[in-house]
Design an enzyme around this catalytic site. Structure first.
Site, mmCIF file in Angstrom:
data_model
loop_
_atom_site.group_PDB
_atom_site.id
_atom_site.type_symbol
_atom_site.label_atom_id
_atom_site.label_comp_id
_atom_site.label_asym_id
_atom_site.label_seq_id
_atom_site.Cartn_x
_atom_site.Cartn_y
_atom_site.Cartn_z
ATOM 1 C CG PHE A 1 -1.893 1.244 1.029
ATOM 2 C CD1 PHE A 1 -2.849 1.280 0.030
ATOM 3 C CD2 PHE A 1 -1.719 2.370 1.814
ATOM 4 C CE1 PHE A 1 -3.618 2.421 -0.183
ATOM 5 C CE2 PHE A 1 -2.492 3.509 1.606
ATOM 6 C CZ PHE A 1 -3.447 3.531 0.615
ATOM 7 N NE ARG B 1 -4.556 3.963 -5.659
ATOM 8 C CZ ARG B 1 -4.150 4.586 -4.538
ATOM 9 N NH1 ARG B 1 -4.580 4.225 -3.359
ATOM 10 N NH2 ARG B 1 -3.308 5.570 -4.608
HETATM 11 N N1 F0G Z 1 -3.501 1.170 4.931
HETATM 12 C C1 F0G Z 1 -4.458 0.989 4.009
HETATM 13 C C2 F0G Z 1 -4.809 -0.387 3.564
HETATM 14 C C3 F0G Z 1 -5.120 2.095 3.467
HETATM 15 O O1 F0G Z 1 -6.062 1.922 2.564
HETATM 16 C C4 F0G Z 1 -4.759 3.401 3.913
HETATM 17 C C5 F0G Z 1 -5.393 4.590 3.353
HETATM 18 C C6 F0G Z 1 -3.757 3.530 4.876
HETATM 19 C C7 F0G Z 1 -3.154 2.393 5.366
HETATM 20 C C8 F0G Z 1 -3.295 4.880 5.371
HETATM 21 O O2 F0G Z 1 -4.232 5.456 6.202
HETATM 22 O O3 F0G Z 1 -5.026 7.470 4.934
HETATM 23 O O4 F0G Z 1 -5.510 7.174 7.362
HETATM 24 O O5 F0G Z 1 -3.228 7.706 6.602
HETATM 25 N N2 F0G Z 1 -6.059 4.566 2.292
HETATM 26 C C9 F0G Z 1 -6.774 5.666 1.700
HETATM 27 C C10 F0G Z 1 -7.426 5.186 0.433
HETATM 28 C C11 F0G Z 1 -6.001 6.916 1.531
HETATM 29 O O6 F0G Z 1 -8.014 6.036 -0.279
HETATM 30 O O7 F0G Z 1 -7.413 3.998 0.150
HETATM 31 P P1 F0G Z 1 -4.511 7.036 6.270
#
Ligand code: F0G
Length: 460
Positions: free
Chosen positions: A127, A385
């Site tokens: 990620f 993505r």
């Molecule tokens: N891990 C995963 C699997 C995520 O999807 C995200 C964030 C994070 C960590 C980080 O967290 O944004 O609170 O700092 N995903 C968002 C998305 C940005 O749009 O999928 P965060």
């Protein structure tokens, strides 16, 4: 009744509404051009239906809003912190909690506390922010997800699973002392919101612990993962999601969490562990990066809303309706023959840009094109993505070339109704009918870190 389809509906009704702005095609053509064909750079006011992300875009319940009035905004020792701490322990089982402003704050603390330069961190697909913090702390990230995850057509029920052979090969190659932990994401965002099975989690723990390697969860969408286990894994059909979640975490040593997803809030996160030494290091560091260890960058009211959100999110009827909304959109798109990642994930539909626009080569950013064109045509905002999100190798500076080149239609929790999904499906189909007209993009501005957020493009 026998054999007849029984309709379902969202287990809530609407108390407050937020009007949506509808715009003309000419207006949107100008807006997306000014945004450098990057949907992150659009003004949200110019968006009709916003499927950019499910992060922080959720609708809170009346109970959560009431909880906001119960904020104890003391600098130290807020009562909302203690409620959050006990709620996390009840649902996730971890002993020690460090609150953070959101998920990446938690990733920063965990990476700094556990990684030494030269280490390796295996994970089930990368990620963006997670890998960034691991690499910044000096580690090399290694993808050990099963091969099926990289194939958008595979219908494997647990495409998020760790390939135990790949994990073991890494241990044999670099040595267990170079692997502080394996990071297991539940569900796997970049693979299409795909879950990990309980069986796989148990096997990962066994292999990791045999070598003294810790297991750290990215629990961001763990409640969605627990729901998929209930629906797909034999033996869990009649087990409540909350209990499945607790068992899933019992095979791990800790977790980072972006509360902005599962927890039905707009901000918040945490890192939680069982190990006192790791906790102590992170509790010490949080005061430098986030705030005191009893608020970690959140207001007291935010911690209260998050604690209530955990309880609501883990209720079977709530999580079922959340995933069924995504499934509803998936069914409409399947009927229309639109290419997207199978099976339908927990938080989003991931359109397959390589099959949507086979005439646009990956160097011309087909997923970026698709997201820009969908906005232009309909006002619906999605997110790239693919190769832009994948970024560059930190050592060689070369582009990562991901197999999956996707556009995410992400569903915020409790925000949209079935009619919105009908509209989105209609416009995606319309865009697909006009796919031959689409042309590639070139990148004209590339930021140094996490480029997808701020990069700019021009039409070729
Ligand atoms: N891990 C995963 C699997 C995520 O999807 C995200 C964030 C994070 C960590 C980080 O967290 O944004 O609170 O700092 N995903 C968002 C998305 C940005 O749009 O999928 P965060």
């Amino acid at each position: 009744m026998s054999g007849k389809y029984i309709p379902w509906a969202e287990p809530y009704k609407i108390k407050v509404v937020e009007p949506l702005k509808m715009t003309s095609l000419e207006y949107r053509q100008k807006a997306i051009k000014e945004a450098g064909y990057n949907t992150f750079l659009l003004h949200s006011e110019d968006v009709y239906i916003d499927f950019l992300t499910d992060s922080g875009t959720n609708a809170m319940s009346d109970a959560q809003w009431a909880g906001m009035m119960m904020g104890d905004e003391a600098y130290a020792g807020s009562k909302n912190f203690y409620r959050l701490e006990s709620t996390v322990e009840k649902y996730y089982g971890y002993k020690h909690l460090v609150p953070t402003h959101q998920g990446r704050g938690a990733e920063n603390l965990l990476s700094q506390a556990m990684i030494k330069p030269g280490d390796y961190v295996p994970g089930n697909m990368y990620f963006t922010t997670t890998r960034f913090h691991q690499e910044k702390a000096g580690a090399t990230f290694i993808d050990v997800i099963i091969d099926e995850a990289h194939d958008s057509l595979s219908n494997h029920p647990f495409k998020g699973n760790i390939d135990l052979q790949k994990f073991e090969d890494l241990i044999n190659k670099v040595g267990a002392d170079k692997i502080p932990y394996i990071c297991v994401a539940v569900t796997v965002n970049m693979a299409g919101g795909q879950p990990v099975s309980m069986e796989n989690m148990k096997q990962v723990q066994e292999l990791a612990h045999k070598h003294g390697i810790k297991v750290m969860l990215d629990a961001t969408r763990g409640i969605e993962n627990a729901y998929f286990i209930q629906q797909r894994e034999p033996g869990y059909e009649n087990v409540p999601v909350a209990k499945i979640l607790h068992e899933l975490c019992s095979y791990t040593d800790g977790a980072t969490m972006s509360g902005k997803k599962d927890f039905l809030v707009n901000i918040g996160g945490f890192v939680a562990v069982n190990d006192w030494d790791i906790f102590e290091e992170m509790r010490n560091m949080v005061v430098v990066y986030e705030g005191l260890h009893t608020y970690g960058g959140m207001a007291g009211r935010d911690m209260e809303a998050m604690a209530i959100g955990i309880e609501e999110a883990a209720m079977d009827q709530n999580i079922a309706s959340r995933v069924k909304q995504v499934e509803y959109l998936g069914n409409l798109l399947n009927e229309a023959g639109i290419p997207f990642v199978q099976p339908v994930g927990g938080h989003a539909i991931f359109l397959d840009a390589k099959r949507f626009y086979p005439h646009i080569p990956q160097e011309e950013f087909p997923a970026q094109v698709l997201a820009a064109n969908l906005y232009e045509l309909s006002g619906v905002r999605a997110m790239e993505r693919g190769i832009v999100s994948a970024g560059r190798d930190v050592k060689t500076g070369k582009n990562h070339i991901p197999k999956l080149e996707l556009v995410r239609l992400t569903v915020p929790r409790r925000v949209y109704t079935q009619s919105h999904f009908d509209v989105v499906a209609y416009w995606v189909e319309e865009l697909y009918n006009r796919r031959d007209e689409a042309k590639g993009l070139k990148m004209v501005y590339e930021p140094k870190y996490l480029r997808f957020f701020q990069a700019r493009f021009d039409r070729l």
